[in-house]
Design a protein around this motif. Structure first.
Motif, mmCIF file in Angstrom:
data_model
loop_
_atom_site.group_PDB
_atom_site.id
_atom_site.type_symbol
_atom_site.label_atom_id
_atom_site.label_comp_id
_atom_site.label_asym_id
_atom_site.label_seq_id
_atom_site.Cartn_x
_atom_site.Cartn_y
_atom_site.Cartn_z
ATOM 1 N N UNK A 78 0.858 -1.186 0.000
ATOM 2 C CA UNK A 78 0.000 0.000 0.000
ATOM 3 C C UNK A 78 0.895 1.237 0.000
ATOM 4 N N UNK A 79 0.656 2.173 -0.936
ATOM 5 C CA UNK A 79 1.314 3.470 -0.933
ATOM 6 C C UNK A 79 0.226 4.518 -0.721
ATOM 7 N N UNK A 80 0.243 5.146 0.451
ATOM 8 C CA UNK A 80 -0.869 6.011 0.850
ATOM 9 C C UNK A 80 -1.024 7.219 -0.064
ATOM 10 N N UNK A 81 0.032 7.997 -0.249
ATOM 11 C CA UNK A 81 -0.061 9.232 -1.019
ATOM 12 C C UNK A 81 -0.303 8.976 -2.499
ATOM 13 N N UNK A 82 0.135 7.818 -2.988
ATOM 14 C CA UNK A 82 -0.073 7.482 -4.397
ATOM 15 C C UNK A 82 -1.424 6.822 -4.637
ATOM 16 N N UNK A 83 -2.143 6.481 -3.549
ATOM 17 C CA UNK A 83 -3.413 5.787 -3.698
ATOM 18 C C UNK A 83 -3.243 4.431 -4.370
ATOM 19 N N UNK A 84 -2.176 3.723 -4.018
ATOM 20 C CA UNK A 84 -1.790 2.509 -4.729
ATOM 21 C C UNK A 84 -2.001 1.276 -3.858
ATOM 22 N N UNK A 85 -2.599 0.251 -4.454
ATOM 23 C CA UNK A 85 -2.755 -1.046 -3.805
ATOM 24 C C UNK A 85 -2.267 -2.097 -4.789
ATOM 25 N N UNK A 86 -1.145 -2.730 -4.470
ATOM 26 C CA UNK A 86 -0.506 -3.657 -5.403
ATOM 27 C C UNK A 86 -1.331 -4.918 -5.652
ATOM 28 N N UNK A 87 -2.347 -5.149 -4.859
ATOM 29 C CA UNK A 87 -3.169 -6.347 -5.021
ATOM 30 C C UNK A 87 -4.233 -6.183 -6.101
ATOM 31 N N UNK A 88 -4.294 -4.989 -6.717
ATOM 32 C CA UNK A 88 -5.236 -4.769 -7.815
ATOM 33 C C UNK A 88 -4.482 -4.584 -9.127
#
Length: 209
Positions: free
Chosen positions: A101-111
């Motif tokens: 999870x990268x909070x500021x990038x709004x990123x979730x590697x599981x998607x």
């Protein structure tokens, strides 16, 4: 059965900085999404140009041992600023069943969208690092054409160098790289490399290290 934990990773580039700006968002994420989970914090004060950092190495060892189920960072570039290192990491974590999870990038590697965004951001981080290096070298070249030299500055004054460059010079020297190789890698002159290392040695001696 082994208990897996969430790894919260923070990084700044030098000892003159701290992770205070990253922690409020990370604490809010833990409170919102993992209030009852086991969480371990990992913090580095080290250049993002290398993936060989103390806290990150511990985190990676725990990933290899199957002790971590998710890594959370404030922003993706906190993991590192090399496209090769980040891309390899982004490929490896899903294979080991570890989320990112990268909070500021709004990123979730599981998607799928998160994996695409992660690779784009890794390339951007590498691009920004290369651009900064080019700006430093361009500034030095302009100064040389204007007749300026680097040898007359006051002791300990590091002209036009970023914190990442200083940390990388020290790290490469500790690994036994030649002064010429360090200068080429960091886009600086050999006298600048010698001056930085001499300044570091003097600081260590004053502190009794």
């Amino acid at each position: 059965m082994m208990t897996r934990h969430i790894a919260i990773y923070c990084r700044v580039s030098s000892k003159g900085q701290d992770t205070a700006s990253q922690k409020p968002d990370l604490h809010r994420w833990v409170d919102a999404f993992a209030p009852d989970d086991e969480v371990t914090w990992y913090e580095d004060q080290f250049s993002g140009r290398t993936m060989d950092r103390p806290a990150w190495s511990r985190l990676r060892s725990n990933v290899d041992a199957g002790k971590i189920n998710q890594v959370v960072v404030w922003r993706l570039d906190r993991l590192g600023r090399t496209a090769r290192g980040l891309t390899a990491l982004l490929d490896e974590l899903p294979r080991r069943g570890v989320g990112l999870i990268s909070i500021k990038d709004g990123l979730d590697l599981q998607t799928p969208a998160g994996r695409l965004m992660a690779n784009v951001l890794a390339s951007v981080a590498q691009y920004e690092t290369e651009i900064r290096g080019e700006r430093v070298r361009a500034g030095q070249e302009i100064a040389r054409r204007d007749g300026k030299t680097w040898g007359g500055s006051k002791p300990g004054r590091l002209l036009q160098l970023t914190n990442d460059q200083v940390e990388t010079i020290r790290d490469l020297d500790a690994r036994g790289k030649t002064k010429s190789a360090i200068a080429r890698a960091c886009g600086v002159s050999r006298p600048t490399v010698y001056r930085i290392l001499k300044s570091s040695q003097s600081a260590s001696q004053e502190q009794g290290i």
